[in-house]
Design an enzyme around this catalytic site. Structure first.
Site, PDB file in Angstrom:
ATOM      1  N   ASP A   1       0.874  -1.171   0.000  1.00  0.00           N
ATOM      2  CA  ASP A   1       0.000   0.000   0.000  1.00  0.00           C
ATOM      3  C   ASP A   1       0.913   1.223   0.000  1.00  0.00           C
ATOM      4  OD1 ASP A   1      -1.702   2.098   0.481  1.00  0.00           O
ATOM      5  OD2 ASP A   1      -2.423   1.381   2.422  1.00  0.00           O
TER       6      ASP A   1
ATOM      7  N   LYS B   1       3.350  11.157  -3.279  1.00  0.00           N
ATOM      8  CA  LYS B   1       2.282  10.557  -4.086  1.00  0.00           C
ATOM      9  C   LYS B   1       1.456  11.632  -4.806  1.00  0.00           C
ATOM     10  CE  LYS B   1      -1.361   7.079  -3.515  1.00  0.00           C
ATOM     11  NZ  LYS B   1      -1.980   6.198  -2.516  1.00  0.00           N
TER      12      LYS B   1
ATOM     13  N   GLU C   1      -7.243   0.607  -4.521  1.00  0.00           N
ATOM     14  CA  GLU C   1      -7.247   0.489  -3.061  1.00  0.00           C
ATOM     15  C   GLU C   1      -8.573  -0.030  -2.497  1.00  0.00           C
ATOM     16  OE1 GLU C   1      -3.938   4.053  -2.707  1.00  0.00           O
ATOM     17  OE2 GLU C   1      -5.989   4.436  -2.048  1.00  0.00           O
TER      18      GLU C   1
ATOM     19  N   ASP D   1     -13.466   5.155   1.134  1.00  0.00           N
ATOM     20  CA  ASP D   1     -12.056   5.253   1.510  1.00  0.00           C
ATOM     21  C   ASP D   1     -11.649   6.709   1.669  1.00  0.00           C
ATOM     22  OD1 ASP D   1      -9.306   5.369   1.628  1.00  0.00           O
ATOM     23  OD2 ASP D   1      -8.953   3.959  -0.006  1.00  0.00           O
TER      24      ASP D   1
END
Lengths: 174, 618
Positions: free
Chosen positions: B25, B86, B184, B206
């Site tokens: 992850d 990211k 994800e 999420d």
């Protein structure tokens, strides 16, 4: 490529969608790139191409309009992406009326009820056209195929109208 | 100690080499690695005993630090310490200029892409992410006692082609074999074992530190299908913190804060948010820029501060359900992912909207890595009896630029992938031999509002009168959501050559030079690496063809069988040696020899797959 043949299904407009769905999943299960993640490059490439085909075929057969277009294309009548103007004045008039009703919806006392009424109307007419399309596609004659093509073009108007209607419904709710 | 090897039902009793695989992850704030051992997915701890490694990379004069050590220097050595990289993945320099003031490091342009100037020179987001991936993979190799055969890396469902490509490039740079980029939310649903549970529709909500994703999945006959995805790539728990910071600043009247005071406020805001998870009110007291700041924040006040943000996520849920053509009462289960789902208001609003209590039993910070590990274990081939199929969709529409700067959609969002769609183009001038095509991704009408992915130049079109040439351009998106393009002139069959200028990606050459140039691989000879790649591919070819021969040799005549066996023997021998080119040639020879065999097996496979389905009368 004959999509019906890929799924080993009869070439008919009245397709058993449940059966199509379960055949689609069986093929996907066998060919999905995930099955070849640790495989050789050639196998991975083949699986991507094969599953892309399967997806495309399923997508085209699932929706009545695309299914009809595919059937006509198999019979040598290509009507997807065509640029062509309509010649049926009565049909065009009717479309314009429906569009006007949609545009004036906001001013109605009960817009949601009015919207529902229009939706019913659209759905009813769409059903009739789909029925006629199904019948036209049975015969496999050049004349009936032309009729089917004309019905597909008309149905496209109704699908677009339905989309606009849903958009307005969203706006009303928000 | 086991004296007998007993096969589980459905599993082969034949000895099968257990392959090492891990799920990663790669998060905005923290990253985790997990693996399946003895049938159970577990996150792995690094030497410091942490499962959650801060996604922070620090470049020092003579080395690289990753994780907590790097994070500790985030203030003292801000310009060489990169956090939340990211957010920069796959971004162009121009796009990030707006961020430049908010970030403590020097952003520079590197062939159109954003990069950061550090004490070790210019580093791009792919290189920085590769450091994090390599660190995590290292933790896994050390714990598992061997080199990893493959990894599954998770990405937000919302990631576009450029961002996915950048993630894959980073893995390549870190020397990892990517089995799959997994969304994800899908990983989270796998962690809850929802793929083998009750059939129905699942929503995965999420809310991480910086991103929000909502995915609608459906489980049917063992097939896990992503029906629709939506969300906001710039909304998360950090925005909650920011809302609290604004409130505290308004109360204290402080403006123009120093960098360290700004961090103070942020830390306090975060602490308040976390404390208000189980408390109804919480006091705060700290000093920022020599001013004392104190007061009390209640849960009700917090709820008011973040309500608009939470409502925004609910709106995205509604939109995505609509895309999936579903209503809330059709949703069977809701999975909560990301640390921000601990916030009570979030849980309450989600429960209210979906009218069901969301699943929260697995740690929302770990659930994605655990799911990735489960999928990695399947994809690497450790679970032969796997019955689950994961169908994914493309998150954003792919289109091309047409006249007047408008976009024409070629593959609409939420189309099941892999997919390939062809589009025909024609020339508009007599004798035209080249044509430019601009590929974009996004939902907006105007090209300038979409993400520019690549510019193609089609060359070698045979000269014809205007409108005479018909160029068929095929856009193919693979299972990872990555785009490939090919083109052909139809009337003459001339294969138009394509020159790809990725707007926000790295070319293969750039990656190759990064690999040979990077610190981490300085000792590793580039040649060695290429040799290893061919050897691995040779192993895969040998295994694939051997398996095929074992089950379907009957499809071939004896001569052909003998030829293939001979080719395998040659390849097998060459694989032991060091001649990269010879191995490559032998692989190609074997592939050529088995092309027809592969096609025959494909047909047989289709027939087999459709067997057992009810026979329709024709």
């Amino acid at each position: 490529m004959n999509y019906f043949r890929l799924f080993d299904l009869p070439e008919t407009f009245e397709l058993d969608l449940t059966e199509l769905g379960s055949r689609y999943l069986s093929l996907q299960k066998r060919f999905h790139p995930d099955n070849f993640a640790a495989g050789s490059e050639r196998d991975r490439l083949m699986s991507v191409q094969q599953t892309a085909n399967i997806n495309d075929a399923y997508h085209s057969l699932k929706q009545p309009l695309l299914r009809a277009e595919h059937m006509l294309a198999l019979r040598g009548l290509k009507i997807s992406n065509e640029q062509r103007s309509f010649t049926d004045p009565l049909f065009l008039m009717q479309q314009m009326e429906l569009r006007e009703q949609l545009a004036e919806l906001q001013d109605e006392a009960d817009p949601e009820a009015a919207l529902f009424a229009i939706e019913q109307q659209i759905q009813q007419q769409r059903k009739q056209l789909l029925k006629a399309l199904s019948e036209a596609l049975v015969e496999q004659s050049a004349e009936q195929d032309q009729l089917a093509a004309e019905l597909v073009r008309k149905l496209k108007f109704f699908y677009k109208l339905q989309q606009e209607l849903e958009l307005i419904e969203q706006q009303l709710q928000d | 100690m086991a004296l007998l090897q007993i096969a589980e039902p459905g599993q082969s009793a034949a000895p099968h080499k257990h392959r090492l695989a891990a799920g990663i992850d790669l998060g905005t704030t923290n990253s985790l690695v997990a693996t399946v051992r003895s049938g159970e997915a577990k996150t792995l701890l690094n030497q410091a005993g942490e499962a959650m490694v801060p996604s922070v990379v620090r470049y020092t004069k003579d080395g690289v630090q990753v994780g907590s050590a790097a994070e500790a220097a985030a203030v003292s050595d801000a310009e060489n310490t990169i956090v939340s990289v990211k957010r920069l993945m796959g971004k162009g320099y121009q796009e990030t200029v707006a961020l430049a003031n908010a970030l403590p490091y020097r952003l520079v342009e590197q062939t159109g892409l954003v990069a950061i100037e550090t004490v070790q020179g210019i580093k791009n987001p792919v290189e920085i992410s590769a450091e994090i991936l390599a660190t995590l993979a290292n933790t896994a190799s050390e714990t598992l006692g061997g080199e990893l055969n493959g990894v599954v890396i998770t990405v937000p469902a919302y990631f576009d082609d450029a961002q996915r490509q950048a993630t894959k490039d980073a893995a390549k740079l870190a020397g990892l074999t990517v089995l799959r980029l997994l969304n994800e939310p899908t990983a989270a649903a796998l962690a809850y074992g929802l793929d083998s549970g009750q059939e129905g529709v699942i929503a995965v909500y999420d809310l991480g530190g910086g991103t929000f994703d909502i995915s609608i999945l459906r489980l049917r006959h063992g097939v896990f299908e992503v029906l629709a995805t939506g969300g906001d790539s710039a909304l998360g728990g950090d925005d909650f913190d920011q809302a609290i910071v604004s409130e505290l600043k308004e109360r204290s009247g402080q403006t123009d804060l120093s960098f360290s005071a700004q961090r103070q406020y942020q830390q306090q805001a975060r602490a308040l948010k976390e404390a208000l998870t189980d408390k109804a009110r919480c006091d705060y007291h700290f000093t920022a820029d020599q001013q004392e700041v104190k007061g009390t924040l209640t849960r009700t006040e917090l709820d008011q501060l973040i309500l608009t943000l939470v409502k925004k996520t609910i709106r995205a849920c509604r939109q995505t359900l609509r895309d999936a053509d579903l209503t809330t009462d059709e949703v069977l289960k809701v999975v909560m992912v990301g640390g921000s789902t601990r916030v009570p208001l979030v849980r309450q609003q989600v429960a209210e909207f979906f009218n069901t209590e969301p699943l929260t039993s697995i740690d929302p910070d770990k659930v994605v890595a655990l799911g990735a590990a489960i999928q990695a274990n399947v994809l690497v081939g450790n679970k032969a009896d796997n019955e689950t199929l994961l169908l994914d969709v493309i998150p954003l529409s792919l289109g091309i630029e047409t006249m007047g700067g408008l976009t024409e959609k070629i593959i609409p969002r939420n189309t099941v992938i892999p997919v390939s769609r062809a589009q025909e183009f024609t020339t508009f001038k007599d004798g035209q031999t080249a044509m430019a095509i601009h590929v974009v991704q996004g939902e907006r009408e105007l090209v300038e509002d979409c993400r520019s992915l690549a510019r193609f130049e089609l060359r070698g079109i045979p000269p014809m009168p205007a409108g005479g040439a018909h160029i068929r351009v095929t856009f193919q998106v693979d299972a990872d959501g990555l785009l490939n393009v090919s083109a052909e002139e139809k009337s003459t069959g001339v294969q138009a050559s394509i020159q790809v200028k990725p707007s926000y990606g790295l070319s293969d050459d750039q990656i190759a030079s990064m690999i040979s140039g990077s610190m981490q691989h300085a000792r590793q000879d580039m040649q060695q690496r290429l040799l290893r790649e061919q050897q691995v591919e040779a192993e895969r070819v040998i295994e694939a063809v051997s398996v095929a021969l074992a089950s379907d040799a009957a499809l071939l005549d004896e001569q052909k069988q003998a030829d293939i066996k001979q080719a395998l023997a040659t390849l097998s021998e060459l694989r032991q040696q060091q001649d990269t080119a010879a191995i490559k040639a032998a692989i190609e020879h074997t592939n050529q020899l088995t092309d027809e065999f592969a096609a025959l097996r494909m047909d047989k496979s289709i027939r087999l797959a459709l067997q057992g389905h009810k026979v329709d009368e024709v």
